[in-house]
Design an enzyme around this catalytic site. Structure first.
Site, PDB file in Angstrom:
ATOM      1  N   LYS A 132       2.238 -18.496   2.096  1.00 45.15           N
ATOM      2  CA  LYS A 132       1.137 -19.191   2.778  1.00 45.15           C
ATOM      3  C   LYS A 132       0.753 -20.512   2.103  1.00 45.15           C
ATOM      4  O   LYS A 132       0.233 -21.410   2.753  1.00 45.15           O
ATOM      5  CB  LYS A 132      -0.084 -18.268   2.892  1.00 45.15           C
ATOM      6  CG  LYS A 132       0.165 -17.083   3.836  1.00 45.15           C
ATOM      7  CD  LYS A 132      -1.067 -16.237   4.048  1.00 45.15           C
ATOM      8  CE  LYS A 132      -0.710 -14.949   4.785  1.00 45.15           C
ATOM      9  NZ  LYS A 132      -1.860 -14.127   5.111  1.00 45.15           N
TER      10      LYS A 132
ATOM     11  N   ASP B 209      -6.357 -16.200   9.558  1.00 44.04           N
ATOM     12  CA  ASP B 209      -6.772 -14.951   8.892  1.00 44.04           C
ATOM     13  C   ASP B 209      -8.289 -14.911   8.722  1.00 44.04           C
ATOM     14  O   ASP B 209      -8.931 -13.888   8.996  1.00 44.04           O
ATOM     15  CB  ASP B 209      -6.153 -14.846   7.484  1.00 44.04           C
ATOM     16  CG  ASP B 209      -4.668 -14.528   7.516  1.00 44.04           C
ATOM     17  OD1 ASP B 209      -4.236 -13.811   8.441  1.00 44.04           O
ATOM     18  OD2 ASP B 209      -3.947 -14.995   6.623  1.00 44.04           O
TER      19      ASP B 209
HETATM   20  P1  NDP Z   1      -3.053 -10.200  -3.629  1.00 41.59           P
HETATM   21  O1  NDP Z   1      -1.813  -9.702  -4.281  1.00 41.59           O
HETATM   22  O2  NDP Z   1      -3.269 -11.650  -3.493  1.00 41.59           O
HETATM   23  O3  NDP Z   1      -4.339  -9.594  -4.447  1.00 41.59           O
HETATM   24  C1  NDP Z   1      -4.399  -8.265  -4.759  1.00 41.59           C
HETATM   25  C2  NDP Z   1      -5.815  -7.903  -5.252  1.00 41.59           C
HETATM   26  O4  NDP Z   1      -5.869  -6.489  -5.326  1.00 41.59           O
HETATM   27  C3  NDP Z   1      -6.176  -8.427  -6.625  1.00 41.59           C
HETATM   28  O5  NDP Z   1      -7.552  -8.698  -6.662  1.00 41.59           O
HETATM   29  C4  NDP Z   1      -5.817  -7.231  -7.528  1.00 41.59           C
HETATM   30  O6  NDP Z   1      -6.556  -7.197  -8.739  1.00 41.59           O
HETATM   31  C5  NDP Z   1      -6.231  -6.087  -6.659  1.00 41.59           C
HETATM   32  N1  NDP Z   1      -5.583  -4.808  -6.901  1.00 41.59           N
HETATM   33  C6  NDP Z   1      -4.301  -4.466  -6.598  1.00 41.59           C
HETATM   34  N2  NDP Z   1      -4.079  -3.172  -6.895  1.00 41.59           N
HETATM   35  C7  NDP Z   1      -5.249  -2.689  -7.389  1.00 41.59           C
HETATM   36  C8  NDP Z   1      -5.668  -1.412  -7.860  1.00 41.59           C
HETATM   37  N3  NDP Z   1      -4.816  -0.367  -7.906  1.00 41.59           N
HETATM   38  N4  NDP Z   1      -6.931  -1.264  -8.280  1.00 41.59           N
HETATM   39  C9  NDP Z   1      -7.804  -2.286  -8.246  1.00 41.59           C
HETATM   40  N5  NDP Z   1      -7.477  -3.545  -7.807  1.00 41.59           N
HETATM   41  C10 NDP Z   1      -6.209  -3.727  -7.391  1.00 41.59           C
HETATM   42  O7  NDP Z   1      -3.136  -9.450  -2.227  1.00 41.59           O
HETATM   43  P2  NDP Z   1      -3.601 -10.014  -0.826  1.00 41.59           P
HETATM   44  O8  NDP Z   1      -4.932 -10.643  -0.959  1.00 41.59           O
HETATM   45  O9  NDP Z   1      -2.497 -10.803  -0.210  1.00 41.59           O
HETATM   46  O10 NDP Z   1      -3.720  -8.661   0.043  1.00 41.59           O
HETATM   47  C11 NDP Z   1      -4.780  -7.756  -0.191  1.00 41.59           C
HETATM   48  C12 NDP Z   1      -4.782  -6.704   0.906  1.00 41.59           C
HETATM   49  O11 NDP Z   1      -5.117  -7.310   2.152  1.00 41.59           O
HETATM   50  C13 NDP Z   1      -3.444  -6.000   1.107  1.00 41.59           C
HETATM   51  O12 NDP Z   1      -3.683  -4.612   1.159  1.00 41.59           O
HETATM   52  C14 NDP Z   1      -2.978  -6.503   2.459  1.00 41.59           C
HETATM   53  O13 NDP Z   1      -2.236  -5.513   3.146  1.00 41.59           O
HETATM   54  C15 NDP Z   1      -4.304  -6.760   3.169  1.00 41.59           C
HETATM   55  N6  NDP Z   1      -4.224  -7.749   4.268  1.00 41.59           N
HETATM   56  C16 NDP Z   1      -4.626  -7.375   5.519  1.00 41.59           C
HETATM   57  C17 NDP Z   1      -4.591  -8.263   6.573  1.00 41.59           C
HETATM   58  C18 NDP Z   1      -5.005  -7.837   7.940  1.00 41.59           C
HETATM   59  O14 NDP Z   1      -4.770  -8.585   8.899  1.00 41.59           O
HETATM   60  N7  NDP Z   1      -5.642  -6.710   8.118  1.00 41.59           N
HETATM   61  C19 NDP Z   1      -4.121  -9.660   6.382  1.00 41.59           C
HETATM   62  C20 NDP Z   1      -3.732  -9.958   5.022  1.00 41.59           C
HETATM   63  C21 NDP Z   1      -3.785  -9.024   4.012  1.00 41.59           C
HETATM   64  P3  NDP Z   1      -6.027  -7.937 -10.086  1.00 41.59           P
HETATM   65  O15 NDP Z   1      -6.474  -9.367  -9.997  1.00 41.59           O
HETATM   66  O16 NDP Z   1      -6.703  -7.208 -11.182  1.00 41.59           O
HETATM   67  O17 NDP Z   1      -4.532  -7.802 -10.110  1.00 41.59           O
END
Ligand code: NDP
Length: 265
Positions: free
Chosen positions: A65, A101
């Site tokens: 993106k 989004d």
């Molecule tokens: P990113 O990889 O950019 O960010 C992931 C985030 O999740 C970080 O803040 C990370 O924390 C945290 N994280 C991951 N695993 C854990 C865990 N086990 N416990 C606590 N925190 C955790 O992801 P995205 O922002 O791209 O995506 C996030 C979610 O949004 C996904 O599940 C995706 O499927 C969903 N999504 C849904 C959409 C929709 O249309 N419904 C559109 C786009 C995304 P840290 O910084 O500590 O690593």
């Protein structure tokens, strides 16, 4: 006129619902176009791939993106502000970039009334665009993230931010899981002790993950909270992208019942 061709670029891309959502809509609205998926490995090749495939438009998903933002000639003001593009349309040889989004998310949470304070669990890419639009719309967004690193830029933008270590739970109108916790595992987005305090104090809970009941939504339901998963967010970003693809030939409400069928197939 030649049939218009659209695609989704991502890596991975095989799981994406977008081809189904858009093809159903093109067919249902008799718009002469077709939508496919393309596994784009190198994001820096986005622009040349777009033109080589003779596309009219694309959706762009993880992890491209930001490359999509860089590939565009003309950016819509919100996409320009956040630096993230998920929808591109070609017009007279130029690439126009949009972010659908964030407005899709905004529309998805509109059903919750009297919302002012929102707690985001997570601070990744999705949180970035959605927190920015919520702030623009007057919501007060607090971010709680597992690690400190990603919170820095939110702090600079004036958001209240916490890690699990320094967070004191209080009441929020909405608590939203913006993490990928629960997507492919059974983990909660924050320690259960925190959630067991903050959820009962809050009014409703939302998850951006769709297509399954996550441990976070399960826990929220156990406290009798109204809940919502990420399906509408996905649907609404798709409808707004479709509006751009077809240059607003159809209204949101005309597209919605047709595109929505993709979720019951
Ligand atoms: P990113 O990889 O950019 O960010 C992931 C985030 O999740 C970080 O803040 C990370 O924390 C945290 N994280 C991951 N695993 C854990 C865990 N086990 N416990 C606590 N925190 C955790 O992801 P995205 O922002 O791209 O995506 C996030 C979610 O949004 C996904 O599940 C995706 O499927 C969903 N999504 C849904 C959409 C929709 O249309 N419904 C559109 C786009 C995304 P840290 O910084 O500590 O690593």
């Amino acid at each position: 006129m030649q049939k218009e061709l659209f695609a989704i670029f991502g890596n991975p891309v095989s799981h994406s619902k977008s081809p189904l959502m858009h093809n159903l809509s093109f067919n249902g609205l008799n718009y002469d176009a077709c939508y496919t998926r393309y596994l784009l490995e190198d994001g820096s090749k986005l622009k040349e791939t777009f033109f080589a495939l003779k596309l009219k438009g694309v959706n762009v998903t993880v992890p491209h993106k930001e490359d999509a933002f860089n590939a565009c000639d003309i950016l819509d003001p919100f996409a320009k502000k956040i630096g993230v593009v998920n929808t591109i349309v070609e017009k007279e040889g130029k690439l126009y970039g949009y972010n659908t989004d964030a407005p899709g998310f905004l529309k998805a949470i509109a059903e919750f009334e009297d919302v002012r304070t929102v707690l985001f669990l997570g601070a990744g890419g999705t949180a970035q665009s959605t927190s920015s639009i919520l702030k623009e719309e007057g919501y007060e967004v607090t971010l709680l993230n597992r690690s400190e690193g990603r919170l820095e830029k939110y702090k600079e933008e004036g958001f209240e931010t916490y890690t699990f270590e320094n967070f004191t739970p209080k009441a929020y109108d909405l608590v939203i899981n913006m993490t990928s916790a629960g997507l492919e595992d059974d983990s909660l987005p924050a320690p259960k002790t925190i959630l067991d305090t903050v959820i009962p104090l809050s009014s409703a809970c939302v998850d951006v993950i769709y297509g399954k009941e996550t441990p976070f939504l399960k826990l929220s339901k156990s406290y009798d909270k109204p809940t919502k998963d990420g399906s509408d967010m996905l649907l609404y970003q798709g409808i707004i992208a479709f509006e751009h693809f077809t240059n607003y030939a159809y209204t949101f409400d005309e597209i919605k019942p047709i595109m929505q069928k993709a979720f019951s197939l």
